[in-house]
Write a protein that holds these residues in place. Structure first.
Motif, PDB file in Angstrom:
ATOM      1  N   ARG A 169       0.726  -1.262  -0.413  1.00  0.00           N
ATOM      2  CA  ARG A 169      -0.563  -0.093  -0.156  1.00  0.00           C
ATOM      3  C   ARG A 169       1.265   1.568   0.217  1.00  0.00           C
ATOM      4  NH1 ARG A 169      -5.876  -0.284   1.964  1.00  0.00           N
ATOM      5  NH2 ARG A 169      -6.580  -2.162   2.040  1.00  0.00           N
ATOM      6  N   PHE A 170       1.834   1.247   0.746  1.00  0.00           N
ATOM      7  CA  PHE A 170       2.485   2.663   0.944  1.00  0.00           C
ATOM      8  C   PHE A 170       3.905   2.479  -0.080  1.00  0.00           C
ATOM      9  CE2 PHE A 170       5.206  -0.213   4.065  1.00  0.00           C
ATOM     10  CZ  PHE A 170       6.678   0.503   3.271  1.00  0.00           C
ATOM     11  N   GLY A 171       3.879   1.593  -0.610  1.00  0.00           N
ATOM     12  CA  GLY A 171       6.069   1.006  -1.363  1.00  0.00           C
ATOM     13  C   GLY A 171       5.621   2.694  -2.917  1.00  0.00           C
ATOM     14  N   PRO A 172       4.255   2.547  -3.112  1.00  0.00           N
ATOM     15  CA  PRO A 172       4.674   3.195  -4.445  1.00  0.00           C
ATOM     16  C   PRO A 172       4.492   5.021  -4.191  1.00  0.00           C
ATOM     17  CG  PRO A 172       2.559   1.732  -5.177  1.00  0.00           C
ATOM     18  CD  PRO A 172       2.601   1.387  -3.560  1.00  0.00           C
ATOM     19  N   SER A 173       4.030   5.771  -3.295  1.00  0.00           N
ATOM     20  CA  SER A 173       4.359   6.736  -2.518  1.00  0.00           C
ATOM     21  C   SER A 173       5.441   7.110  -2.258  1.00  0.00           C
ATOM     22  CB  SER A 173       3.163   6.972  -1.095  1.00  0.00           C
ATOM     23  OG  SER A 173       1.605   6.742  -1.965  1.00  0.00           O
ATOM     24  N   LEU A 174       6.029   5.576  -1.589  1.00  0.00           N
ATOM     25  CA  LEU A 174       7.929   5.340  -1.362  1.00  0.00           C
ATOM     26  C   LEU A 174       8.216   6.349  -2.401  1.00  0.00           C
ATOM     27  CD1 LEU A 174       9.795   6.095   0.953  1.00  0.00           C
ATOM     28  CD2 LEU A 174      10.138   3.212  -0.048  1.00  0.00           C
ATOM     29  N   ARG A 175       8.449   5.228  -3.390  1.00  0.00           N
ATOM     30  CA  ARG A 175       9.131   5.684  -4.139  1.00  0.00           C
ATOM     31  C   ARG A 175       8.539   6.950  -5.254  1.00  0.00           C
ATOM     32  NH1 ARG A 175      11.041   2.721  -8.890  1.00  0.00           N
ATOM     33  NH2 ARG A 175      11.458   4.008 -11.046  1.00  0.00           N
ATOM     34  N   VAL A 176       6.985   8.067  -5.138  1.00  0.00           N
ATOM     35  CA  VAL A 176       6.662   9.134  -5.573  1.00  0.00           C
ATOM     36  C   VAL A 176       8.355  10.215  -4.502  1.00  0.00           C
ATOM     37  CG1 VAL A 176       5.487  11.085  -5.471  1.00  0.00           C
ATOM     38  CG2 VAL A 176       4.694   9.122  -6.382  1.00  0.00           C
ATOM     39  N   VAL A 177       7.708  10.156  -2.865  1.00  0.00           N
ATOM     40  CA  VAL A 177       8.543  10.631  -2.517  1.00  0.00           C
ATOM     41  C   VAL A 177      10.332  10.611  -2.657  1.00  0.00           C
ATOM     42  CG1 VAL A 177       9.886  10.774   0.009  1.00  0.00           C
ATOM     43  CG2 VAL A 177       6.998  10.055  -0.489  1.00  0.00           C
ATOM     44  N   CYS A 178      10.944   9.613  -3.359  1.00  0.00           N
ATOM     45  CA  CYS A 178      12.477   9.026  -3.613  1.00  0.00           C
ATOM     46  C   CYS A 178      12.498  10.164  -4.875  1.00  0.00           C
ATOM     47  CB  CYS A 178      12.715   7.479  -4.147  1.00  0.00           C
ATOM     48  SG  CYS A 178      12.665   6.765  -2.887  1.00  0.00           S
ATOM     49  N   GLY A 179      11.448  10.149  -5.720  1.00  0.00           N
ATOM     50  CA  GLY A 179      11.578  10.994  -6.986  1.00  0.00           C
ATOM     51  C   GLY A 179      11.448  12.529  -6.770  1.00  0.00           C
ATOM     52  N   ARG A 180      11.121  12.883  -5.865  1.00  0.00           N
ATOM     53  CA  ARG A 180      10.451  13.726  -5.389  1.00  0.00           C
ATOM     54  C   ARG A 180      12.295  14.693  -4.564  1.00  0.00           C
ATOM     55  NH1 ARG A 180       5.560  16.265  -2.697  1.00  0.00           N
ATOM     56  NH2 ARG A 180       6.463  18.496  -3.512  1.00  0.00           N
ATOM     57  N   PHE A 181      13.141  13.859  -3.881  1.00  0.00           N
ATOM     58  CA  PHE A 181      13.448  14.347  -3.193  1.00  0.00           C
ATOM     59  C   PHE A 181      14.562  13.616  -2.927  1.00  0.00           C
ATOM     60  CE2 PHE A 181       9.883  14.776  -0.868  1.00  0.00           C
ATOM     61  CZ  PHE A 181       9.408  16.461  -0.332  1.00  0.00           C
ATOM     62  N   GLY A 182      14.569  12.619  -4.150  1.00  0.00           N
ATOM     63  CA  GLY A 182      16.361  11.901  -4.028  1.00  0.00           C
ATOM     64  C   GLY A 182      16.276  11.165  -3.061  1.00  0.00           C
ATOM     65  N   THR A 183      16.642   9.869  -3.088  1.00  0.00           N
ATOM     66  CA  THR A 183      17.442   8.870  -1.783  1.00  0.00           C
ATOM     67  C   THR A 183      18.297   9.149  -0.632  1.00  0.00           C
ATOM     68  OG1 THR A 183      19.218   7.959  -3.385  1.00  0.00           O
ATOM     69  CG2 THR A 183      17.484   7.436  -3.448  1.00  0.00           C
ATOM     70  N   HIS A 184      19.305   9.580  -0.855  1.00  0.00           N
ATOM     71  CA  HIS A 184      19.359  11.081   0.259  1.00  0.00           C
ATOM     72  C   HIS A 184      19.127  11.140   1.200  1.00  0.00           C
ATOM     73  CE1 HIS A 184      22.757  10.815  -3.013  1.00  0.00           C
ATOM     74  NE2 HIS A 184      24.079  10.872  -2.420  1.00  0.00           N
ATOM     75  N   SER A 185      18.144  11.467   0.851  1.00  0.00           N
ATOM     76  CA  SER A 185      16.609  12.346   1.868  1.00  0.00           C
ATOM     77  C   SER A 185      16.040  11.419   2.450  1.00  0.00           C
ATOM     78  CB  SER A 185      15.643  13.457   1.569  1.00  0.00           C
ATOM     79  OG  SER A 185      15.060  12.458   0.955  1.00  0.00           O
ATOM     80  N   LEU A 186      16.379  10.263   2.348  1.00  0.00           N
ATOM     81  CA  LEU A 186      15.637   8.473   2.779  1.00  0.00           C
ATOM     82  C   LEU A 186      16.507   8.130   4.471  1.00  0.00           C
ATOM     83  CD1 LEU A 186      14.579   7.340   0.246  1.00  0.00           C
ATOM     84  CD2 LEU A 186      13.145   8.170   1.739  1.00  0.00           C
ATOM     85  N   PRO A 187      16.132   8.036   5.552  1.00  0.00           N
ATOM     86  CA  PRO A 187      17.454   7.969   6.551  1.00  0.00           C
ATOM     87  C   PRO A 187      16.707   6.515   6.539  1.00  0.00           C
ATOM     88  CG  PRO A 187      15.066   8.986   7.893  1.00  0.00           C
ATOM     89  CD  PRO A 187      15.126   9.853   5.878  1.00  0.00           C
ATOM     90  N   ASP A 188      17.747   5.854   6.932  1.00  0.00           N
ATOM     91  CA  ASP A 188      17.176   3.994   7.813  1.00  0.00           C
ATOM     92  C   ASP A 188      17.978   4.406   9.154  1.00  0.00           C
ATOM     93  OD1 ASP A 188      20.392   2.690   7.817  1.00  0.00           O
ATOM     94  OD2 ASP A 188      20.041   3.093   5.910  1.00  0.00           O
ATOM     95  N   ARG A 189      17.269   2.939  10.272  1.00  0.00           N
ATOM     96  CA  ARG A 189      17.989   2.815  11.021  1.00  0.00           C
ATOM     97  C   ARG A 189      18.697   1.072  11.120  1.00  0.00           C
ATOM     98  NH1 ARG A 189      16.633   6.755  14.849  1.00  0.00           N
ATOM     99  NH2 ARG A 189      18.588   5.501  16.231  1.00  0.00           N
ATOM    100  N   HIS A 190      19.038   0.793  10.227  1.00  0.00           N
ATOM    101  CA  HIS A 190      19.607  -0.608  10.059  1.00  0.00           C
ATOM    102  C   HIS A 190      20.504  -1.023  10.619  1.00  0.00           C
ATOM    103  CE1 HIS A 190      16.931  -0.629   5.936  1.00  0.00           C
ATOM    104  NE2 HIS A 190      16.239  -0.941   6.293  1.00  0.00           N
TER     105      HIS A 190
END
Length: 227
Positions: A169-190
C-alpha cells in the motif's frame, strides 16, 4: 508498459509452472510495490492485457486480488489505478507498521544466526550504495529485501502477510517521495538494527525498527502535505 511486459516475461521464464493469473498477479504486484505504476494514474484493463501478452481472464483475476489487497482501486470504465494516500492513511500505516514489524523484528532476534546477520549486513551495504548512486529502483527493492529477509526469521506467517500488505500500500508513494527528494533524504536505522541483532537485544531491535519506520513514513507524510 514495456517494463511491465519485461517483468511478465521474466515471471514466465522463472515461474513457468504457475498459472497465468498467478504470474500476472506477481508481476503487477511487483510493479505496484516498487512504484512503477504511479499512484492515481489510471490504467486500462485492456492495456494491461495487451502489454502482458495474456488473456483477459488472468488479468481480471489478478486485478481482483490486488483490489482485495488494497493495492488497486477500480475507477469504472474498465480502468484501475494505484490509490493515492492521504495523511490519515499514512498515520494509520505508521501505527500498523510499528505494531506489526517491531514484533516481527523482536521475534526474529531469537532465531537469526551470525551468518544471517552477516547476510543482512551485506544487503545493507548494497543498499547504502544505491543511496549514494541515487538509484531509486535499487533502493526500493533492497530496502524491502532487507526487511523481508529479517522478518522471515520471525516464523510468524500471519504477521508477515499483514506486513507485506502494508508495504504494497505505501510502496508506490515511497517511490514518489524518492523521485521528488532523492534517495539521500531517506533515513534508515538499519545499522542500529544490525547492532542490536548482534547483541541479541530484542527490545533494541524492535525500537530501531520502529524508529526506521517512523522516520521514513513521516517523511512521506510531509511530502503528501506539499502536494
Amino acid at each position: 508498459m514495456d517494463l511491465i511486459k519485461k517483468n511478465a516475461s521474466d515471471a514466465k521464464t522463472g515461474e513457468g509452472k504457475k498459472p497465468a493469473h498467478e504470474q500476472v498477479y506477481q508481476t503487477l504486484r511487483s510493479q505496484i510495490m516498487y512504484g512503477e505504476l504511479v499512484p492515481g494514474q489510471p490504467v486500462t484493463i485492456q492495456g494491461l492485457t495487451d502489454s502482458l501478452g495474456v488473456g483477459m481472464t488472468p488479468v481480471r483475476e489478478a486485478i481482483r486480488r490486488l483490489i482485495s489487497d488494497g493495492a488497486l482501486v477500480f475507477q469504472g470504465n474498465r480502468r484501475v489505478s494505484v490509490p493515492l494516500l492521504s495523511n490519515a492513511d499514512v498515520e494509520q500505516m505508521i501505527f500498523a507498521r510499528i505494531s506489526i514489524e517491531s514484533e516481527l523484528s523482536r521475534r526474529a532476534t531469537a532465531t537469526v544466526t551470525t551468518d544471517d546477520i552477516d547476510r543482512l549486513e551485506q544487503l545493507d551495504q548494497r543498499l547504502d550504495q544505491t543511496i549514494a548512486d541515487g538509484d531509486v529502483s535499487g533502493y526500493l527493492r533492497l530496502n524491502h529485501q532487507f526487511h523481508q529477509t529479517l522478518y522471515a526469521h520471525a516464523n510468524a506467517p500471519i504477521l508477515n502477510d499483514l506486513a507485506e500488505r502494508l508495504w504494497l500500500r505505501f510502496g508506490p508513494s515511497l517511490r514518489v517521495v524518492c523521485g521528488r527528494f532523492g534517495t539521500h533524504s531517506l533515513p534508515d536505522r538499519h545499522k542500529d538494527i544490525l547492532s542490536a541483532l548482534r547483541a541479541r537485544d530484542a527490545d533494541k531491535v524492535a525500537k530501531a525498527t520502529a524508529q526506521d519506520i517512523e522516520q521514513g513514513m513521516e517523511l512521506m507524510s510531509d511530502a503528501l502535505m506539499d502536494v
